[in-house]
Enzyme design. Structure first.
Site, short mmCIF file in Angstrom:
data_model
loop_
_atom_site.label_atom_id
_atom_site.label_comp_id
_atom_site.label_asym_id
_atom_site.label_seq_id
_atom_site.Cartn_x
_atom_site.Cartn_y
_atom_site.Cartn_z
N LYS A 87 0.86 -1.19 0.00
CA LYS A 87 0.00 0.00 0.00
C LYS A 87 0.90 1.24 0.00
O LYS A 87 1.77 1.39 0.87
CB LYS A 87 -0.89 -0.04 1.24
C1 E4P Z 1 -8.28 2.34 3.48
O1 E4P Z 1 -7.57 1.48 3.06
C2 E4P Z 1 -8.17 2.93 4.82
O2 E4P Z 1 -7.56 1.97 5.64
C3 E4P Z 1 -9.49 3.22 5.46
O3 E4P Z 1 -10.57 2.76 4.68
C4 E4P Z 1 -9.64 4.57 6.00
O4 E4P Z 1 -10.88 4.64 6.67
P1 E4P Z 1 -11.25 5.75 7.72
O5 E4P Z 1 -11.49 7.03 6.99
O6 E4P Z 1 -12.49 5.24 8.39
O7 E4P Z 1 -10.07 5.86 8.66
#
Ligand code: E4P
Length: 218
Positions: A87
């Site tokens: 990522k």
């Molecule tokens: C995506 O990969 C992130 O980990 C995540 O969806 C972020 O979500 P949040 O805005 O609830 O922290």
């Protein structure tokens, strides 16, 4: 639409897996910290533990923000397990790293996408997944779902292989709207996923069936 769970909590990942609908997992540094996972060795072991639960893509995020650092970290992560997806944040150094990993056949998830332009350029770089954060856009009084729809149109126009991974999902209606638009994947909390199964008429209907059956067996 594929269902990923957005957590680093092993118990929640197991519960989602046992539901029989789990296709993968996304994590981020905040979610790892929330579980108290710190230190390089513990972090790597935790990713391995997640990969042992679910047979599908598991996103593991780099911390470095320079190309060389991202490549170094991403190669270590990718070597952990065949299902690891590296990522990478949506920054220009990140684009270079995505291109590099794509040329090596290593899967990537370009994270922190908040505009169609970012989604377009990440696809050009060869990202396997892109993660538009729809809940965080809603949080600032814009419409996250509109962005997912806009990216869907752009990717369809040019038949990019990059998958739209709708992220920052907060509730069941987000999941349904993503499915209507044709997001390839959604990632969200267990609570939002399980809420899809609920309906008060199902509950009252079942109670009635069971009560009628009990009467008939007297
Ligand atoms: C995506 O990969 C992130 O980990 C995540 O969806 C972020 O979500 P949040 O805005 O609830 O922290």
């Amino acid at each position: 639409m594929k269902f990923f769970i957005d957590t680093a909590n092993l118990a929640e990942i197991k519960e989602a897996y046992e539901l029989g609908i789990l296709d993968g997992v996304t994590t981020n540094p905040s979610l790892m910290a929330k579980e108290g996972i710190t230190g390089q060795e513990n972090i790597l072991n935790h990713y391995k533990a997640i990969c042992e639960i679910v047979d599908g893509p598991v996103s593991a995020e780099v911390i470095a923000t320079d190309f060389e650092g991202m490549v170094r970290e991403g190669e270590v992560l990718a070597a952990l397990h065949k299902n690891i997806v590296v990522k990478i944040p949506m920054i220009t150094e990140g684009l270079k790293a995505i291109k590099y990993f794509s040329s090596k056949g290593i899967k990537t998830n370009c994270t922190l996408i908040f505009s169609a332009g970012q989604a377009l350029i990440a696809a050009k770089a060869g990202a396997t997944f892109i993660s538009p954060f729809l809940g965080r856009l809603d949080d600032i009084s814009t419409n996250g779902i509109d962005l997912i729809a806009q990216i869907r149109v752009i990717y369809n126009n040019y038949t990019y292989d990059t998958e739209i991974l709708a992220a920052s999902v907060r509730h069941p209606m987000h999941i349904i709207q993503c499915a209507e638009i044709g997001a390839d994947v959604m990632t969200g909390p267990l609570k939002a996923i399980k809420a899809l199964a609920n309906h008060p008429l199902t509950d009252s209907g079942l109670q009635q069936f069971l009560a009628d059956h009990a009467k008939g067996t007297k």
